[in-house]
Design a protein around this motif. Structure first.
Motif, short mmCIF file in Angstrom:
data_model
loop_
_atom_site.label_atom_id
_atom_site.label_comp_id
_atom_site.label_asym_id
_atom_site.label_seq_id
_atom_site.Cartn_x
_atom_site.Cartn_y
_atom_site.Cartn_z
N TYR A 265 0.80 -1.22 0.00
CA TYR A 265 0.00 0.00 0.00
C TYR A 265 0.83 1.28 0.00
CZ TYR A 265 -4.38 -2.50 0.71
OH TYR A 265 -5.48 -3.30 0.55
N GLY A 266 2.07 1.21 0.46
CA GLY A 266 2.87 2.42 0.57
C GLY A 266 2.68 3.11 1.90
N TYR A 267 3.21 4.29 2.04
CA TYR A 267 3.22 5.04 3.29
C TYR A 267 3.96 4.26 4.37
CZ TYR A 267 -0.03 8.25 1.03
OH TYR A 267 -0.61 9.15 0.16
N GLN A 268 3.80 4.64 5.61
CA GLN A 268 4.66 4.11 6.65
C GLN A 268 4.44 2.64 6.95
OE1 GLN A 268 4.46 6.35 10.26
NE2 GLN A 268 6.15 5.28 11.25
N MET A 269 3.19 2.22 7.07
CA MET A 269 2.91 0.83 7.41
C MET A 269 3.23 -0.11 6.24
SD MET A 269 1.98 1.19 10.52
CE MET A 269 1.22 -0.34 11.02
N ASP A 270 2.85 0.29 5.06
CA ASP A 270 3.21 -0.39 3.81
C ASP A 270 2.93 -1.88 3.83
OD1 ASP A 270 4.03 -0.26 1.21
OD2 ASP A 270 6.16 -0.43 1.65
N ASN A 271 1.70 -2.23 4.10
CA ASN A 271 1.31 -3.64 4.17
C ASN A 271 0.97 -4.22 2.80
OD1 ASN A 271 1.64 -3.72 6.94
ND2 ASN A 271 -0.46 -3.10 7.36
N HIS A 322 -2.96 3.29 -6.63
CA HIS A 322 -2.24 4.35 -5.92
C HIS A 322 -1.96 3.94 -4.47
CE1 HIS A 322 -6.08 5.23 -3.99
NE2 HIS A 322 -6.62 5.21 -5.19
N LYS A 323 -1.10 4.70 -3.83
CA LYS A 323 -0.81 4.45 -2.41
C LYS A 323 -2.04 4.71 -1.56
CE LYS A 323 2.75 7.24 -2.03
NZ LYS A 323 3.93 7.90 -1.42
N ILE A 324 -2.20 3.92 -0.51
CA ILE A 324 -3.31 4.07 0.43
C ILE A 324 -2.75 3.98 1.85
CG2 ILE A 324 -5.49 3.10 1.25
CD1 ILE A 324 -5.98 2.01 -1.54
N THR A 325 -3.12 4.91 2.70
CA THR A 325 -2.58 4.89 4.05
C THR A 325 -3.32 3.90 4.94
OG1 THR A 325 -1.98 6.26 5.96
CG2 THR A 325 -4.11 6.70 4.94
N GLU A 326 -2.59 3.35 5.88
CA GLU A 326 -3.18 2.44 6.87
C GLU A 326 -2.89 2.91 8.29
OE1 GLU A 326 -2.53 -1.87 5.08
OE2 GLU A 326 -0.82 -0.56 4.73
N GLU A 327 -2.28 4.10 8.41
CA GLU A 327 -1.96 4.61 9.74
C GLU A 327 -3.22 5.08 10.48
OE1 GLU A 327 0.55 6.15 7.11
OE2 GLU A 327 1.13 4.09 7.47
N GLY A 328 -3.15 5.04 11.78
CA GLY A 328 -4.24 5.56 12.59
C GLY A 328 -4.07 7.06 12.79
N VAL A 340 -7.77 10.85 -4.84
CA VAL A 340 -8.45 11.38 -6.02
C VAL A 340 -7.46 12.20 -6.86
CG1 VAL A 340 -10.37 12.79 -6.85
CG2 VAL A 340 -10.63 11.43 -4.78
N THR A 341 -6.62 12.95 -6.18
CA THR A 341 -5.60 13.74 -6.87
C THR A 341 -4.67 12.83 -7.67
OG1 THR A 341 -5.64 15.44 -5.15
CG2 THR A 341 -3.68 15.35 -6.54
N ASP A 342 -4.25 11.74 -7.07
CA ASP A 342 -3.37 10.79 -7.76
C ASP A 342 -4.03 10.25 -9.02
OD1 ASP A 342 -2.39 7.92 -8.34
OD2 ASP A 342 -0.83 8.69 -7.02
N ASP A 670 5.83 4.54 -6.84
CA ASP A 670 5.14 5.50 -5.97
C ASP A 670 4.10 6.31 -6.74
OD1 ASP A 670 6.20 4.90 -3.56
OD2 ASP A 670 7.45 6.67 -3.36
N LEU A 671 4.50 6.74 -7.94
CA LEU A 671 3.65 7.58 -8.77
C LEU A 671 3.71 7.10 -10.21
CD1 LEU A 671 4.77 11.06 -7.35
CD2 LEU A 671 2.57 9.95 -6.92
N CYS A 672 2.84 7.65 -11.03
CA CYS A 672 2.84 7.34 -12.46
C CYS A 672 4.19 7.73 -13.06
CB CYS A 672 1.71 8.10 -13.14
SG CYS A 672 1.75 8.08 -14.93
N GLU A 673 4.82 6.78 -13.75
CA GLU A 673 6.12 7.03 -14.37
C GLU A 673 6.03 6.69 -15.85
OE1 GLU A 673 10.57 5.24 -13.85
OE2 GLU A 673 9.66 6.11 -12.06
N ILE A 674 6.22 7.69 -16.72
CA ILE A 674 6.06 7.53 -18.16
C ILE A 674 7.33 6.99 -18.81
CG2 ILE A 674 5.50 8.71 -20.31
CD1 ILE A 674 3.18 8.49 -18.39
N SER A 675 8.47 7.38 -18.31
CA SER A 675 9.74 6.87 -18.85
C SER A 675 10.74 6.76 -17.71
CB SER A 675 10.28 7.80 -19.94
OG SER A 675 10.53 9.09 -19.42
#
Length: 792
Positions: A265-271, A322-328, A340-342, A670-675
């Motif tokens: 998922y990304g972010y700190q917990m990254d499960n 996209h990344k999704i947080t799991e932190e409290g 939504v921005t991503d 982490d993000l969309c990468e075109i090249s």
């Protein structure tokens, strides 16, 4: 010359690499330092003012670089009320001096813009000294000449509907294989260049096989292609590779970068997250060759298609990668806005090739996108019924979660993989949940967010698209399905251009537009604009057929050229912009692993399924883990067949991506990468010399060769062909044979046993250990030749 090039490569043996690495780096740094001090000869060449000045190709780049930050689309940052990117604004009387005008067509001496950029009075000079921007004498003269010619503005080239241009006439007859070559050759002839001869069959087959499957050709393929003298032999190989299941895997890899696919998922917990069925779908869709229109529409809005099936719903996992947080203790709305921005930024960058994200906080400084238009597009992705990524407890009696807070979700059952989702490689009967798309029953309101702050609401907006690209047609539904229809409207100037450009990038190392994720005013201009438009229109005319486009490119004489470069061509076109030779560059990180495994016979060709955890240095995950999911807090290496899967199936944990892949410029997703970047560092050489996979592959191939009843020279020749994909020269064989003999003679048994212990693949125990290690080192040396992992 070609024989000399071949012979030079064979001298780069394993021991010599280590011995001279330090001196090589010293020389390299000295060259870089000298070049930075002296500049290139290209920089010192005088530039000539064109007879007919193009606003798009001559003037706009100067304004965009030097002027539009203060005099462009962003009203909040505009100085003196002056806007220079629109003709009527630039011609208008100045706000501070109504008797003066920034631009007076035909009269530079009355044009304040020219007077201010040409003055030596620093208090009046533009750009101001504080900006650290300067116009060169050539740029000033060009702007003067443009004004004198009438200061004619043009709509940005990328925002005009592409039209299929006439095929250009060329002087050189008999070289062109298809329409692509006419455009390339015409440009070469304008520049006084001529194309290379066709690459020899062995090198051409390696290039083609790597480009279409990500794998080297087999010995049988090499022998068959060289022996086949029929005129259609090359086309038959192209068709065979396009039809192979490995094609979908190879073409899926860059799309995984675009779609920011990962296994966590990304972010700190990254499960852990189980999005790999979506990856299986991408491979399946590319092999099946569904149209690009369906490929994208299903991913954007498969859930909104009337009577959508589970395959179409699975495709929408694209929007949930996209990344999704799991932190409290996080603000749920803040992170929801981030998701939504991503999604909306990925849409702009990947499918439109524009930097819409620059309008997140204010009007775009360079492109004609307002902040309001940004949030109008944002609104298409703002209606997802989405919450945090935590599961509720699982009821052990039924093996099902009591409820899901992670919405929307799709379960893939065993029945699904026997019917509608046969392409999903579900290895067991465990519950399989995938994140997909699904809108709320009622429309969520969307507002302009002041300064981009998630809870600073401005005016409410409705779904819409930038007018400068194509106004949103009222006949389309105001949801993601309508957005997909807008995207594939024949009047949309970007969709086809952006895709064919990205495909061109896959085969030539750079796009016709080098900035493949930015077709806007800050992006680079196309090197062959007529070719780009011809390909875009032709692609649309043939129902967005992706395999047909790929075949067009690889069948061209442009693609088939040799990589040999003469000093004259290098000086005339150092970046190979005009393609008077085939580009030479290192293959992608995942394909390096594939080449090593395939050539050694270790590759397991199973397609799809969960990601695998191959060899990795100890302690990496543990040192970067903040608790959370026990599954990903400690790296538990896989064993058996999982060690030998293709590189694209390597487990990607966002916070600790695979190190050997990262060293060779793989995306961390982490993000969309075109090249991807293309770097060249000593760490890459160290990976090739010491990575367990490379050493294990060298051992296994050595073991197999020594079990064959053949002479040493034949064994080394076979290894060379399997890895380098061509027949070695006599000099290369002599050097490697001598190296083998020396290693066999000097090897001690303890050293041999230590080297043979690398990797888990079992040994045959039939070969002499000293001879086995000697052959292993020869093969490792071949893997470490630059040519081994280079597309030539």
């Amino acid at each position: 010359m070609r024989d000399q090039n071949r012979e030079s490569e064979s001298n780069k043996v394993y021991v010599m690499r280590v011995k001279y690495l330090g001196s090589f780096l010293a020389v390299l740094y000295a060259i870089i330092f000298l070049e930075s001090c002296t500049g290139s000869s290209k920089d010192n060449l005088p530039e000539r003012i064109p007879n007919e000045i193009s606003y798009n190709f001559d003037v706009r780049p100067i304004l965009s670089d030097k002027c539009l930050a203060c005099h462009g689309p962003d009203a909040n940052k505009r100085e003196a009320g002056l806007r220079l990117d629109i003709a009527e604004e630039a011609y208008r009387a100045l706000k501070e001096n109504p008797s003066a005008h920034a631009i007076v067509p035909g009269k530079p001496e009355l044009s304040q813009m020219y007077l201010r950029i040409s003055t030596t009075d620093t208090s009046m000079q533009m750009p101001p000294k504080s900006s650290n921007l300067r116009l060169s004498a050539y740029e000033i003269d060009l702007l003067k000449a443009w004004i004198k010619q009438g200061a004619k503005y043009e709509k940005h080239w990328a925002f005009t509907v592409p039209k299929k241009p006439a095929l250009p006439a060329v002087k050189k007859e008999g070289w062109s294989k298809n329409e692509i070559d006419l455009f390339i050759l015409a440009r070469q002839e304008q520049k006084g260049l001529s194309p290379n001869e066709e690459a020899d069959q062995e090198r051409l087959l390696k290039r083609l096989s790597l480009d279409l499957t990500g794998l080297p050709p087999t010995l049988a393929m090499m022998d068959g292609f060289v022996a086949n003298q029929n005129a259609n032999a090359y086309e038959k190989v192209v068709d065979k590779l396009l039809a192979s299941p490995e094609y979908g895997e190879r073409m899926a890899l860059p799309w995984l970068d675009v779609a920011r696919y990962s296994d966590s998922y990304g972010y700190q917990m990254d499960n852990y997250r189980s999005q790999w069925p979506w990856r299986d779908w991408v491979i399946h869709a590319l092999n099946k060759n569904i149209s690009y229109k369906d490929f994208i529409t299903w991913q954007l809005a498969g859930d909104l298609i009337p009577n959508a099936n589970k395959e179409q719903l699975l495709a929408t996992g694209f929007n949930r990668n996209h990344k999704i947080t799991e932190e409290g203790a996080v603000d749920e709305e803040e992170y929801r806005i981030t998701y939504v921005t991503d999604r909306s930024d990925t849409f702009g960058k990947a499918l439109l090739g524009v930097t819409m994200e620059c309008a997140h906080c204010h009007d775009h400084k360079y492109d004609p996108f307002s902040q309001k238009e940004y949030y109008q597009m944002f609104s298409f992705f703002n209606n997802v019924n989405e919450m945090r990524a935590t599961y509720t407890a699982i009821d052990p009696s039924v093996g099902k979660p009591e409820s899901f807070a992670k919405k929307p979700m799709m379960e893939i059952s065993n029945e699904d993989v026997k019917s509608i989702l046969k392409f999903v490689n579900k290895p067991d009967t465990s519950r399989l949940i995938v994140s997909v798309m699904g809108d709320l029953d009622t429309t969520r309101k969307t507002y302009v967010l002041k300064r981009g702050v998630f809870n600073a609401y401005g005016d409410q907006v409705q779904p819409g698209t930038p007018k400068s690209i194509l106004p949103f047609d009222p006949k389309y539904p105001k949801n993601r399905l309508g957005l997909a229809q807008w995207l594939f409207d024949k009047r949309n100037p970007l969709t086809a251009r952006v895709f064919v450009n990205r495909m061109w990038q896959e085969f030539f190392g750079r796009g016709i537009v080098k900035t493949s994720g930015d077709f806007g005013m800050q992006g680079e201009l196309p090197t062959h604009p007529a070719l780009l438009d011809w390909l875009a229109v032709d692609f649309m005319e043939h129902n967005w057929d992706m395999k047909r486009l790929v075949k067009q490119v690889v069948m061209s004489a442009t693609y088939r050229q040799s990589v040999v470069v003469t000093p004259e061509k290098r000086d005339a076109d150092p970046e190979n912009i005009y393609l008077a030779r085939s580009p030479r560059y290192r293959i992608q990180a995942e394909f390096i692993k594939d080449l090593v495994l395939s050539s050694s016979g270790l590759l397991v060709k199973t397609i799809g399924g969960p990601s695998v955890k191959p060899y990795q240095p100890e302690g990496l995950w543990e040192s970067a883990t903040a608790g959370g999911d026990v599954m990903l807090s400690v790296y538990r290496q896989d064993h058996g067949a999982s060690l030998y899967r293709r590189g694209m199936y390597t487990f990607v944990k966002r916070t600790v991506p695979p190190p050997s892949m990262g060293i060779f410029d793989a995306s961390n997703r982490d993000l969309c990468e075109i090249s991807r970047q293309k770097t060249n560092t000593p760490l890459q050489a160290l990976v090739m010399m010491n990575d367990p996979t490379v050493l294990e592959a060298s051992r296994v191939l050595a073991d197999r060769l020594l079990s064959e009843k053949s002479e040493t020279k034949a064994k080394i020749t076979k290894a060379f062909r399997m890895i380098i994909c061509r027949t070695p020269t006599d000099k290369e064989i002599a050097v490697l044979t001598e190296y083998y003999a020396g290693e066999a003679k000097s090897m001690n048994i303890k050293q041999a046993e230590r080297l043979l212990s690398v990797g888990e693949y079992p040994q045959s125990n039939k070969a002499d250990k000293k001879l086995l290690v000697a052959m292993m080192r020869v093969i490792s040396t071949i893997y470490n030749l630059e040519e081994a992992i280079t597309k030539t």
